[in-house]
Design a protein around this motif. Structure first.
Motif, short mmCIF file in Angstrom:
data_model
loop_
_atom_site.label_atom_id
_atom_site.label_comp_id
_atom_site.label_asym_id
_atom_site.label_seq_id
_atom_site.Cartn_x
_atom_site.Cartn_y
_atom_site.Cartn_z
N THR A 176 0.82 -1.22 0.00
CA THR A 176 0.00 0.00 0.00
C THR A 176 0.85 1.27 0.00
O THR A 176 0.33 2.37 -0.21
CB THR A 176 -0.96 -0.03 1.21
OG1 THR A 176 -1.65 -1.30 1.22
CG2 THR A 176 -2.01 1.06 1.14
N LEU A 201 -4.05 4.11 6.46
CA LEU A 201 -3.93 4.95 5.26
C LEU A 201 -4.39 6.37 5.54
O LEU A 201 -3.71 7.34 5.15
CB LEU A 201 -4.73 4.31 4.13
CG LEU A 201 -4.50 4.80 2.70
CD1 LEU A 201 -3.02 4.86 2.35
CD2 LEU A 201 -5.24 3.90 1.72
N ASN A 247 -8.40 0.69 0.28
CA ASN A 247 -7.79 -0.64 0.30
C ASN A 247 -8.87 -1.60 0.79
O ASN A 247 -8.93 -1.93 1.97
CB ASN A 247 -6.56 -0.67 1.21
CG ASN A 247 -5.87 -2.02 1.18
OD1 ASN A 247 -6.19 -2.87 0.37
ND2 ASN A 247 -4.92 -2.22 2.08
N GLU A 274 -6.81 -0.11 -4.28
CA GLU A 274 -5.99 -1.32 -4.32
C GLU A 274 -6.84 -2.50 -4.78
O GLU A 274 -8.05 -2.54 -4.53
CB GLU A 274 -5.38 -1.57 -2.94
CG GLU A 274 -4.30 -2.63 -2.94
CD GLU A 274 -3.45 -2.62 -1.67
OE1 GLU A 274 -3.17 -3.72 -1.16
OE2 GLU A 274 -3.08 -1.53 -1.19
N ASP A 305 2.88 -3.31 -7.80
CA ASP A 305 3.39 -3.14 -6.44
C ASP A 305 4.90 -3.34 -6.42
O ASP A 305 5.56 -3.42 -7.48
CB ASP A 305 2.67 -4.08 -5.45
CG ASP A 305 2.88 -5.55 -5.79
OD1 ASP A 305 3.82 -5.89 -6.53
OD2 ASP A 305 2.10 -6.39 -5.28
#
Length: 288
Positions: free
Chosen positions: A98, A127, A194, A247, A274
């Motif tokens: 992330t 986040l 996410n 994500e 990623d």
């Protein structure tokens, strides 16, 4: 009691974790040693000898990790961006994957005065809190449907405020609700998410299967059910020129960008890999 080389304790820990099938045995051994000693991992080479109780404490944690208990449950924290959050039973552990999504979002916010950010499916709050820490001028909203996750997020939010960060605005809610954050329609600079995205029935490591809450990991419709809602919410909330970053599973490299492109108000759709080179998150902008 004779002092012992720390290097040998870490080598033994690495061997045990490797035999147990842990994916990053040396890294985990180092972090366990650093946790026991109360130092940064980078400081370990500066500690040649340790007392026997330290070796014993390392061994006890290594034995737990060898049972595939997540490292973050043993240390009690996980990192994202420039902050750490407390984690444990009942909340999803933030992943290094992330980090790149976070970086993309922060880059979008540069130069914007008092930007509005919304974090959907916030979990531990990592986040949202990393955003608030790195962009103290932002107004950050965060939401989750799960009561246990929200309890962790509130705890972490209180810790970050105590450290001097700008408070976030934390809510309980379902992103499938078409009226969620209706008061922010057309006013948001950045939506990040996410969500649960692993297709149901997918085999996952014991750390995930036995310790992450399944509702934070798996999603129906081949893992796309919650992502569909996140895209709908984003299209409604974003101001012209605002951005979204969502994500997704590494099997969604085509499916999720296609879902985003299907929304006419969203443009500049890009899928990003990623840190391991796998498709991991999609970004887009609201048309001007």
């Amino acid at each position: 009691m004779k002092r012992q080389p720390l290097r040998l304790a870490i080598m033994e820990a690495t061997r045990i974790l490797e035999d147990a099938g842990v994916s990053s045995p040396r890294f985990d051994a180092d972090l366990i040693a650093a946790h026991v000693l109360g130092v940064e991992r980078s400081r370990l080479p500066m500690i040649p000898l340790v007392d026997p109780p330290v070796v014993e404490a390392i061994g006890q944690l290594v034995a737990q990790r060898a049972k595939r208990i997540p490292l973050q449950h043993l240390t009690g924290w996980a990192a994202l961006g420039h902050i750490t959050v407390d984690v444990g039973a009942g909340v999803f552990i933030p992943r290094p994957e992330t980090e790149l999504l976070l970086e993309w979002g922060l880059k979008l916010l540069r130069g914007r005065e008092y930007p509005v950010v919304v974090d959907l499916c916030t979990g531990s709050g990592a986040l949202a809190l990393a955003m608030a820490h790195a962009a103290p001028n932002a107004v950050v909203y965060a939401v989750d449907i799960d009561a246990q996750a929200l309890a962790w997020a509130r705890h972490n939010a209180d810790l970050r405020v105590a450290e001097g960060d700008t408070p976030i605005r934390l809510y309980s809610g379902d992103i499938a609700d078409s009226t969620i954050f209706a008061e922010l329609d057309g006013l948001v600079d950045l939506v990040v998410c996410n969500p649960p995205y692993v297709p149901e029935g997918t085999a996952v490591p014991p750390e995930v299967a036995e310790h992450d809450p399944p509702q934070a990991v798996f999603a129906a419709e081949s893992g796309l059910a919650v992502i569909r809602h996140a895209i709908s919410v984003s299209a409604r909330l974003l101001r012209p020129g605002g951005g979204l970053a969502i994500e997704h599973d590494d099997t969604h490299g085509s499916a999720v960008p296609a879902l985003v492109r299907a929304r006419r108000v969203l443009t500049d759709v890009v899928d990003h890999n990623d840190l391991t080179g796998r498709p991991r998150f999609v970004t887009a902008l609201r048309v001007q």
